[in-house]
Write a protein that holds these residues in place. Structure first.
Motif, PDB file in Angstrom:
ATOM      1  N   ALA A 104       0.890  -0.986  -0.003  1.00 50.22           N
ATOM      2  CA  ALA A 104       0.088   0.112   0.018  1.00 50.22           C
ATOM      3  C   ALA A 104       0.689   1.061  -0.019  1.00 50.22           C
ATOM      4  N   VAL A 105       2.006   1.263   0.817  1.00 52.71           N
ATOM      5  CA  VAL A 105       2.966   2.534   0.764  1.00 52.71           C
ATOM      6  C   VAL A 105       3.431   2.835  -0.681  1.00 52.71           C
ATOM      7  N   CYS A 106       3.500   2.046  -1.443  1.00 54.40           N
ATOM      8  CA  CYS A 106       3.942   2.273  -2.986  1.00 54.40           C
ATOM      9  C   CYS A 106       2.742   3.224  -3.559  1.00 54.40           C
ATOM     10  N   ILE A 107       1.457   3.257  -3.476  1.00 58.56           N
ATOM     11  CA  ILE A 107       0.536   3.803  -4.103  1.00 58.56           C
ATOM     12  C   ILE A 107       0.602   5.354  -3.934  1.00 58.56           C
ATOM     13  N   PRO A 108       0.733   6.085  -2.752  1.00 58.00           N
ATOM     14  CA  PRO A 108       0.453   7.343  -2.720  1.00 58.00           C
ATOM     15  C   PRO A 108       1.587   8.213  -3.518  1.00 58.00           C
ATOM     16  N   LEU A 109       2.722   7.816  -3.286  1.00 60.60           N
ATOM     17  CA  LEU A 109       3.700   8.608  -4.285  1.00 60.60           C
ATOM     18  C   LEU A 109       3.706   8.413  -5.960  1.00 60.60           C
ATOM     19  N   ASN A 110       2.909   7.241  -6.298  1.00 60.76           N
ATOM     20  CA  ASN A 110       2.661   7.104  -7.473  1.00 60.76           C
ATOM     21  C   ASN A 110       1.601   7.504  -8.027  1.00 60.76           C
ATOM     22  N   ALA A 111       0.597   7.996  -7.257  1.00 58.97           N
ATOM     23  CA  ALA A 111      -0.818   8.542  -7.620  1.00 58.97           C
ATOM     24  C   ALA A 111      -0.815   9.521  -8.567  1.00 58.97           C
ATOM     25  N   PRO A 112      -1.821   9.407  -9.489  1.00 53.97           N
ATOM     26  CA  PRO A 112      -1.698  10.560 -10.554  1.00 53.97           C
ATOM     27  C   PRO A 112      -2.547  11.532 -10.029  1.00 53.97           C
ATOM     28  N   ASN A 113      -3.542  11.301  -9.349  1.00 57.58           N
ATOM     29  CA  ASN A 113      -4.580  12.171  -8.729  1.00 57.58           C
ATOM     30  C   ASN A 113      -5.042  12.111  -7.333  1.00 57.58           C
ATOM     31  N   PRO A 114      -5.721  12.999  -6.768  1.00 58.63           N
ATOM     32  CA  PRO A 114      -5.920  12.971  -5.492  1.00 58.63           C
ATOM     33  C   PRO A 114      -6.698  11.621  -5.017  1.00 58.63           C
ATOM     34  N   ILE A 115      -7.519  11.080  -5.933  1.00 56.85           N
ATOM     35  CA  ILE A 115      -8.448   9.871  -5.444  1.00 56.85           C
ATOM     36  C   ILE A 115      -7.718   8.868  -5.331  1.00 56.85           C
ATOM     37  N   ILE A 116      -6.643   8.592  -6.166  1.00 56.64           N
ATOM     38  CA  ILE A 116      -5.962   7.222  -6.140  1.00 56.64           C
ATOM     39  C   ILE A 116      -4.894   7.495  -4.766  1.00 56.64           C
ATOM     40  N   LEU A 117      -4.575   8.820  -4.618  1.00 55.65           N
ATOM     41  CA  LEU A 117      -3.778   9.186  -3.256  1.00 55.65           C
ATOM     42  C   LEU A 117      -4.436   8.590  -1.935  1.00 55.65           C
ATOM     43  N   CYS A 118      -5.818   9.025  -2.080  1.00 55.79           N
ATOM     44  CA  CYS A 118      -6.601   8.772  -0.917  1.00 55.79           C
ATOM     45  C   CYS A 118      -6.708   7.102  -0.687  1.00 55.79           C
ATOM     46  N   LEU A 119      -6.853   6.847  -1.905  1.00 57.62           N
ATOM     47  CA  LEU A 119      -7.034   5.167  -1.921  1.00 57.62           C
ATOM     48  C   LEU A 119      -5.812   4.292  -1.371  1.00 57.62           C
ATOM     49  N   GLY A 120      -4.529   5.098  -1.737  1.00 58.25           N
ATOM     50  CA  GLY A 120      -3.248   4.306  -1.141  1.00 58.25           C
ATOM     51  C   GLY A 120      -3.333   4.785   0.317  1.00 58.25           C
ATOM     52  N   LEU A 121      -3.565   5.730   0.752  1.00 58.32           N
ATOM     53  CA  LEU A 121      -3.575   6.145   2.271  1.00 58.32           C
ATOM     54  C   LEU A 121      -4.532   5.270   2.966  1.00 58.32           C
ATOM     55  N   PHE A 122      -5.914   5.276   2.268  1.00 58.99           N
ATOM     56  CA  PHE A 122      -6.729   4.254   3.018  1.00 58.99           C
ATOM     57  C   PHE A 122      -6.265   2.798   3.387  1.00 58.99           C
ATOM     58  N   LEU A 123      -5.674   2.390   2.359  1.00 62.17           N
ATOM     59  CA  LEU A 123      -5.095   0.996   2.432  1.00 62.17           C
ATOM     60  C   LEU A 123      -3.894   0.905   3.450  1.00 62.17           C
ATOM     61  N   MET A 124      -3.148   2.095   3.486  1.00 62.53           N
ATOM     62  CA  MET A 124      -2.157   2.056   4.441  1.00 62.53           C
ATOM     63  C   MET A 124      -2.808   2.025   5.988  1.00 62.53           C
ATOM     64  N   GLY A 125      -3.816   2.899   6.154  1.00 59.35           N
ATOM     65  CA  GLY A 125      -4.452   3.017   7.341  1.00 59.35           C
ATOM     66  C   GLY A 125      -5.180   1.502   7.844  1.00 59.35           C
ATOM     67  N   LEU A 126      -5.526   0.663   6.844  1.00 55.88           N
ATOM     68  CA  LEU A 126      -6.259  -0.528   7.054  1.00 55.88           C
ATOM     69  C   LEU A 126      -5.124  -1.588   7.879  1.00 55.88           C
ATOM     70  N   ASN A 127      -4.193  -1.456   6.852  1.00 55.42           N
ATOM     71  CA  ASN A 127      -2.984  -2.179   7.405  1.00 55.42           C
ATOM     72  C   ASN A 127      -2.257  -1.981   8.661  1.00 55.42           C
ATOM     73  N   ALA A 128      -2.226  -0.634   8.758  1.00 55.52           N
ATOM     74  CA  ALA A 128      -1.288  -0.143   9.725  1.00 55.52           C
ATOM     75  C   ALA A 128      -2.081  -0.476  11.266  1.00 55.52           C
ATOM     76  N   ALA A 129      -3.205  -0.170  11.199  1.00 52.75           N
ATOM     77  CA  ALA A 129      -4.100  -0.377  12.131  1.00 52.75           C
ATOM     78  C   ALA A 129      -3.921  -1.976  12.800  1.00 52.75           C
ATOM     79  N   LEU A 130      -4.057  -2.935  11.815  1.00 54.58           N
ATOM     80  CA  LEU A 130      -3.923  -4.464  12.280  1.00 54.58           C
ATOM     81  C   LEU A 130      -2.703  -4.461  12.725  1.00 54.58           C
ATOM     82  N   LEU A 131      -1.658  -4.043  11.947  1.00 53.06           N
ATOM     83  CA  LEU A 131      -0.348  -4.370  12.564  1.00 53.06           C
ATOM     84  C   LEU A 131       0.154  -3.828  13.992  1.00 53.06           C
TER      85      LEU A 131
END
Length: 402
Positions: A104-131
């Protein structure tokens, strides 16, 4: 040496003994490396937030809004952490959440727009919470099984990982390495380490049931007054950490005009002092007292931020973020341990409840700073965090630590 007696008389020998116990114990070190890998990824990401902000032409408020996607992911995962851990076990939960975070951490820096940026950060939040819950529970299981004290050292490894991640990021920025390439290389290395550590983590005893018959996956409880106070203190201290993670580089770069290389050192200065104090924590906390340290830490952390704002120069700001790291350093080890000893609340449920809400402060604090910064300026956003740290010092006088 009797652990209880030694904790009552902390000294240099105790400090050395604790470090040797941690670093020479294969399972303890493996758990610590999980903590470190988590913050290496976060440290690598946050150093490039100015790059993402500029790439997508985001204002402070827009950046703050997109950063909220991470705590939203955490909130979605919250009700599921206990259920997942109870079925996978702590070791497998650590493994799969770490794998998910590296991807998931690879997504935000490669995001072409804010929507994909948000998706990447959302997935980071999911996994970081469980970890977050899985690795702290694993550390607690190992402490209980082997009669050792490693929680502060594990959090020290987390800080060390952040220091390493931000330091490498500063170096690659100076070398003009593409941020997306940097983050993918770091994620690949962490992914490799995760696979190597898995067989060792699998040997850590699982708390499928505690001594009281409580199921390990017990998730969240309605906090009583003591746990609520711990959560509020933890939220405030976590906001201090989040401010350093997500806004130190932006403050140094955009407000103080520092170079990109210097700006990347803001979080490094914070992590350096936090790391040192956390490795000293098992000797410091018994000597000063856990409750008194929470009071001192809140005041010291606030003082560091106020110093960075009162003397708005890159060098003084780095000192200020370093002082902030010292103030916030031992709050997590103290409160994670205390949350498992709250009267009337099962240990695993106390830990899960505290870990979840304190991590919300870590993730939600930066977006709040962004909104305040957009309306009044980033200095006021950081000032808000300083006020929260002072409030935490006041609350520490009221909390009962068992």
């Amino acid at each position: 040496m009797n652990t209880t007696a030694s904790l009552n008389k902390p000294n240099r020998n105790l400090f050395i003994q604790n470090l040797l116990t941690f670093f020479l114990n294969q399972q303890a070190l493996a758990v610590g490396l999980v903590f470190a890998s988590d913050s290496v990824l976060f440290g690598s990401w946050v150093a490039h937030i100015p790059f993402v902000k500029a790439k997508l032409h985001l204002s402070d408020a827009e950046l703050g809004l997109t950063l909220f996607a991470m705590p939203i992911g955490l909130l979605v995962m919250n009700p599921l952490t206990g259920w997942i851990i109870s079925r996978l076990g702590e070791a497998r939960a650590c493994f799969w959440s770490a794998v998910g975070l590296t991807l998931a951490v690879c997504i935000p820096l490669n995001a072409p727009n804010p929507i994909i940026l948000c998706l990447g950060l959302f997935l980071m939040g999911l996994n970081a919470a469980l970890l977050n819950v899985a690795m702290n529970t694993t550390a607690t299981n190992l402490e209980r099984a082997q009669g050792i004290v490693i929680m502060s050292s594990c959090h020290g490894m987390w800080s060390l990982g952040g220091l390493f991640g931000s330091g490498i990021a500063g170096a690659v920025i100076a070398l003009h390495v593409s941020p997306p390439i940097h983050i993918m290389i770091m994620a690949g290395l962490i992914l490799l380490m995760t696979f190597i550590l898995q067989p060792i983590l699998a040997k850590v005893p699982s708390s499928s049931r505690t001594e009281t018959g409580e199921k390990a996956g017990s998730s969240f409880v309605r906090p009583n007054l003591d746990l609520l106070l711990m959560i509020l203190i933890g939220l405030s201290l976590a906001m201090g950490e989040g401010a350093a993670f997500d806004w130190s580089a932006v403050y140094l770069r955009e407000t103080l005009g520092a170079s990109s290389q210097i700006a990347a050192l803001g979080f490094g200065a914070f992590s350096l002092t936090m790391t040192g104090f956390r490795f000293l924590g098992d000797a410091i906390i018994p000597k000063i007292g856990a409750k008194r340290w929470l009071q001192i830490g809140g005041v010291v952390g606030a003082g560091g931020l106020l110093f960075a704002m009162a003397l708005p120069y890159p060098a003084t700001a780095l000192i200020g973020f370093g002082v902030l790291g010292a103030g916030c350093s031992l709050g997590a080890p103290v409160l994670y341990a205390a949350s498992m000893r709250v009267e009337g609340i099962p240990p695993a449920a106390g830990l899960a409840t505290f870990a979840t809400f304190s991590f919300i402060g870590f993730l939600a604090g930066p977006p709040i700073i962004g909104f305040v910064a957009e309306a009044f300026g980033l200095v006021y956003g950081l000032g808000f965090v300083a006020i929260m740290l002072l409030i935490s010092a006041g609350l520490a006088k009221l909390v009962k630590l068992f």
